[in-house]
Design a protein around this motif. Structure first.
Motif, PDB file in Angstrom:
ATOM      1  N   LEU A  69       0.847  -1.184   0.000  1.00 38.82           N
ATOM      2  CA  LEU A  69       0.000   0.000   0.000  1.00 38.82           C
ATOM      3  C   LEU A  69       0.890   1.243   0.000  1.00 38.82           C
ATOM      4  O   LEU A  69       2.000   1.225   0.537  1.00 38.82           O
ATOM      5  CB  LEU A  69      -0.908   0.032   1.234  1.00 38.82           C
ATOM      6  CG  LEU A  69      -1.837  -1.167   1.456  1.00 38.82           C
ATOM      7  CD1 LEU A  69      -2.624  -0.975   2.745  1.00 38.82           C
ATOM      8  CD2 LEU A  69      -2.768  -1.375   0.275  1.00 38.82           C
ATOM      9  N   GLY A 110       0.678   5.845   0.037  1.00 37.08           N
ATOM     10  CA  GLY A 110      -0.124   7.056   0.142  1.00 37.08           C
ATOM     11  C   GLY A 110       0.759   8.276   0.281  1.00 37.08           C
ATOM     12  O   GLY A 110       1.958   8.169   0.589  1.00 37.08           O
ATOM     13  N   PRO A 141      -4.786   8.437   3.412  1.00 31.76           N
ATOM     14  CA  PRO A 141      -5.333   7.213   2.804  1.00 31.76           C
ATOM     15  C   PRO A 141      -4.220   6.415   2.137  1.00 31.76           C
ATOM     16  O   PRO A 141      -3.336   6.976   1.483  1.00 31.76           O
ATOM     17  CB  PRO A 141      -6.324   7.745   1.766  1.00 31.76           C
ATOM     18  CG  PRO A 141      -6.492   9.200   2.054  1.00 31.76           C
ATOM     19  CD  PRO A 141      -5.255   9.653   2.744  1.00 31.76           C
ATOM     20  N   MET A 156      -3.481   3.434  -0.588  1.00 28.07           N
ATOM     21  CA  MET A 156      -4.118   2.789  -1.724  1.00 28.07           C
ATOM     22  C   MET A 156      -3.317   1.573  -2.177  1.00 28.07           C
ATOM     23  O   MET A 156      -2.102   1.496  -2.008  1.00 28.07           O
ATOM     24  CB  MET A 156      -4.252   3.771  -2.884  1.00 28.07           C
ATOM     25  CG  MET A 156      -5.101   4.993  -2.579  1.00 28.07           C
ATOM     26  SD  MET A 156      -5.199   6.113  -3.988  1.00 28.07           S
ATOM     27  CE  MET A 156      -3.479   6.615  -4.121  1.00 28.07           C
ATOM     28  N   GLY A 157      -4.044   0.625  -2.795  1.00 27.13           N
ATOM     29  CA  GLY A 157      -3.419  -0.529  -3.398  1.00 27.13           C
ATOM     30  C   GLY A 157      -3.124  -0.280  -4.868  1.00 27.13           C
ATOM     31  O   GLY A 157      -3.329   0.825  -5.393  1.00 27.13           O
ATOM     32  N   ASP A 198      -4.744  -1.217  -7.338  1.00 19.28           N
ATOM     33  CA  ASP A 198      -5.969  -0.962  -8.100  1.00 19.28           C
ATOM     34  C   ASP A 198      -6.532   0.435  -7.862  1.00 19.28           C
ATOM     35  O   ASP A 198      -7.587   0.788  -8.393  1.00 19.28           O
ATOM     36  CB  ASP A 198      -7.032  -2.001  -7.757  1.00 19.28           C
ATOM     37  CG  ASP A 198      -7.341  -2.061  -6.262  1.00 19.28           C
ATOM     38  OD1 ASP A 198      -6.706  -1.298  -5.502  1.00 19.28           O
ATOM     39  OD2 ASP A 198      -8.188  -2.876  -5.863  1.00 19.28           O
ATOM     40  N   GLY A 199      -5.847   1.257  -7.051  1.00 18.00           N
ATOM     41  CA  GLY A 199      -6.296   2.612  -6.793  1.00 18.00           C
ATOM     42  C   GLY A 199      -7.338   2.734  -5.701  1.00 18.00           C
ATOM     43  O   GLY A 199      -7.757   3.850  -5.376  1.00 18.00           O
ATOM     44  N   GLU A 200      -7.755   1.625  -5.106  1.00 16.07           N
ATOM     45  CA  GLU A 200      -8.745   1.653  -4.026  1.00 16.07           C
ATOM     46  C   GLU A 200      -8.051   1.879  -2.686  1.00 16.07           C
ATOM     47  O   GLU A 200      -6.897   1.484  -2.481  1.00 16.07           O
ATOM     48  CB  GLU A 200      -9.531   0.343  -3.990  1.00 16.07           C
ATOM     49  CG  GLU A 200     -10.320   0.041  -5.257  1.00 16.07           C
ATOM     50  CD  GLU A 200     -11.473   1.009  -5.452  1.00 16.07           C
ATOM     51  OE1 GLU A 200     -11.943   1.591  -4.441  1.00 16.07           O
ATOM     52  OE2 GLU A 200     -11.915   1.180  -6.600  1.00 16.07           O
ATOM     53  N   ILE A 201      -8.768   2.521  -1.753  1.00 17.71           N
ATOM     54  CA  ILE A 201      -8.227   2.781  -0.418  1.00 17.71           C
ATOM     55  C   ILE A 201      -8.469   1.562   0.476  1.00 17.71           C
ATOM     56  O   ILE A 201      -9.600   1.111   0.623  1.00 17.71           O
ATOM     57  CB  ILE A 201      -8.880   4.034   0.190  1.00 17.71           C
ATOM     58  CG1 ILE A 201      -8.534   5.261  -0.647  1.00 17.71           C
ATOM     59  CG2 ILE A 201      -8.425   4.227   1.638  1.00 17.71           C
ATOM     60  CD1 ILE A 201      -9.218   6.532  -0.182  1.00 17.71           C
ATOM     61  N   TYR A 202      -7.391   1.049   1.071  1.00 14.02           N
ATOM     62  CA  TYR A 202      -7.488  -0.141   1.915  1.00 14.02           C
ATOM     63  C   TYR A 202      -7.146   0.137   3.378  1.00 14.02           C
ATOM     64  O   TYR A 202      -7.414  -0.702   4.240  1.00 14.02           O
ATOM     65  CB  TYR A 202      -6.553  -1.242   1.390  1.00 14.02           C
ATOM     66  CG  TYR A 202      -7.056  -1.882   0.123  1.00 14.02           C
ATOM     67  CD1 TYR A 202      -7.887  -2.989   0.160  1.00 14.02           C
ATOM     68  CD2 TYR A 202      -6.719  -1.359  -1.118  1.00 14.02           C
ATOM     69  CE1 TYR A 202      -8.368  -3.577  -1.007  1.00 14.02           C
ATOM     70  CE2 TYR A 202      -7.182  -1.936  -2.290  1.00 14.02           C
ATOM     71  CZ  TYR A 202      -8.010  -3.037  -2.225  1.00 14.02           C
ATOM     72  OH  TYR A 202      -8.490  -3.601  -3.384  1.00 14.02           O
ATOM     73  N   ARG A 227     -10.519  -1.990   4.390  1.00  9.42           N
ATOM     74  CA  ARG A 227     -11.096  -2.890   3.398  1.00  9.42           C
ATOM     75  C   ARG A 227     -10.268  -4.173   3.363  1.00  9.42           C
ATOM     76  O   ARG A 227      -9.047  -4.136   3.407  1.00  9.42           O
ATOM     77  CB  ARG A 227     -11.107  -2.235   2.017  1.00  9.42           C
ATOM     78  CG  ARG A 227     -11.625  -3.144   0.915  1.00  9.42           C
ATOM     79  CD  ARG A 227     -11.612  -2.456  -0.431  1.00  9.42           C
ATOM     80  NE  ARG A 227     -12.478  -1.269  -0.440  1.00  9.42           N
ATOM     81  CZ  ARG A 227     -12.701  -0.545  -1.529  1.00  9.42           C
ATOM     82  NH1 ARG A 227     -12.123  -0.872  -2.672  1.00  9.42           N
ATOM     83  NH2 ARG A 227     -13.496   0.509  -1.472  1.00  9.42           N
TER      84      ARG A 227
END
Length: 371
Positions: free
Chosen positions: A36, A38, A122, A124-125, A127-131, A171
């Motif tokens: 991850l 950020g 935040p 992100m992974g 894939d651009g999603e916040i985990y 997530r």
């Protein structure tokens, strides 16, 4: 150096006959961590921040505007703040609310993160999603001190810090662990013999045809469909012991440090090696003679110095060590190879030259790897 080679050889020899757990030899396909990353702001620094860096000022203005404050870039001073990149590893099966460690590193002109606090960032992974969301006080293992005259002292790396349990997972990453009828176990070091031995060891415990070696790296294992049974099954599977097949014969040379590691399976076919050294020493000296011009002025003698005459005086010393020869019999083992090379007093450079010559002659039964 020679002791290092011998120690490495003993480690290889001892490890060849030792049984290892599958937990230490393999990984299960899909069960892995995810990186991850950020971008955030660290505040509370003691004058060691980015100063007037445009990146940091713009970031602070954007952050303050989201909080309902209208400020201009010219009204902000970032000497106590720093723009940073935040990284973390999201381990497998981590759920929402669990915490992970984060690493914080400067991207601007900040001299130190000592005493800083990371604001909510935040993560992100790929894939651009916040985990995950990171925030907290930094632990910095280094320090930097600078004097008014420009002198400075830096201990370790003060521009990188960590926050233990500094990010909360928001997530969960889906895992294929419970999907399908099979588990794929991948060897950390691919080897066909070890893969076959692993499948055989699993079948001896759980019954025939439970495990099949697909190639030199992957073993397919039939697993229970029930989640609870699958977890217990993997717990038993990981503790099965397998004796790895000895690795391929290799000689590894580190060209930067001169380190040479010889694997325990290295053999040498019949060969004769002659080793000797020629040392040439040159000492440079100079013979200086001061010249002068003598002039008479009545009863007075005037001596005027001239340019000195410099004559080079070189001395050469040549020392040639007597060449030493040694003979390798058929199938010479690692211990004999090391003893023979040590007997002639070979330096690391000489050792590499001898090994390269043996390989070119076809007498070295191993792969020579230079890193």
């Amino acid at each position: 150096m020679r002791a290092l080679v011998m120690i490495a050889a003993l480690v290889f020899s001892a490890g060849a006959a030792q049984a290892d757990r599958l937990k230490d030899m393999t990984t299960i396909s899909g069960v892995r961590s995810n990186p991850l990353v950020g971008y955030g702001i660290v505040v509370g620094l003691s004058g060691t921040g980015d100063g007037n860096s445009g990146l940091t000022l713009q970031s602070m203005q954007s952050m303050l505007s989201r909080m309902g404050l209208a400020v201009e870039v010219g009204d902000i001073n970032a000497k106590n703040a720093a723009a940073v990149m935040v990284t973390a590893e999201l381990g497998p099966f981590l759920k929402e609310g669990q915490e992970i460690d984060v690493t914080v590193a400067t991207v601007g002109q900040a001299k130190s993160l000592q005493g800083g606090t990371l604001l909510m960032t935040p993560l992100m992974g790929a894939d651009g999603e916040i985990y995950a969301i990171a925030q907290g006080n930094l632990i910095v293992g280094g320090l930097g001190v600078q004097g008014a005259d420009g002198s400075s002292v830096t201990v370790n790396i003060p521009t990188v810090g960590r926050i233990p349990n500094g990010a909360s997972v928001e997530r969960m990453v889906d895992s294929p662990f419970q999907d399908g009828d099979y588990l794929m176990m991948n060897l950390n070091r691919g080897d066909f013999s070890t893969a076959a031995a692993t499948a055989e060891a699993i079948n001896e415990v759980f019954g025939p045809d439970v495990a099949v070696a697909l190639d030199g790296t992957t073993i397919r294992v039939r697993a229970p469909a029930d989640p609870d049974q699958r977890v217990s099954f993997v717990g038993l599977l990981e503790n099965i012991e397998v004796t790895p097949d000895p690795p391929a014969a290799k000689v590894v040379v580190n060209s930067r440090t001169g380190t040479v590691v010889i694997g325990g399976e290295v053999l040498v076919t019949p060969a004769a090696v002659t080793h000797g050294g020629l040392t040439v020493t040159v000492n440079e000296d100079y013979d200086v003679q001061q010249q002068a011009t003598v002039a008479m002025n009545g009863d007075t003698t005037v001596i005027q110095p001239d340019e000195p005459i410099v004559t080079p005086d070189s001395q050469l010393y040549i020392n040639e060590d007597p060449a030493k020869a040694f003979l390798f019999d058929p199938g010479v083992s690692l211990a004999s190879l090391v003893d023979a090379i040590n007997a002639v007093g070979a330096s690391p450079g000489d050792l590499v030259a001898i090994l390269e010559a043996l390989r070119e002659a076809g007498a070295l039964r191993a792969e020579l790897v230079v890193i």
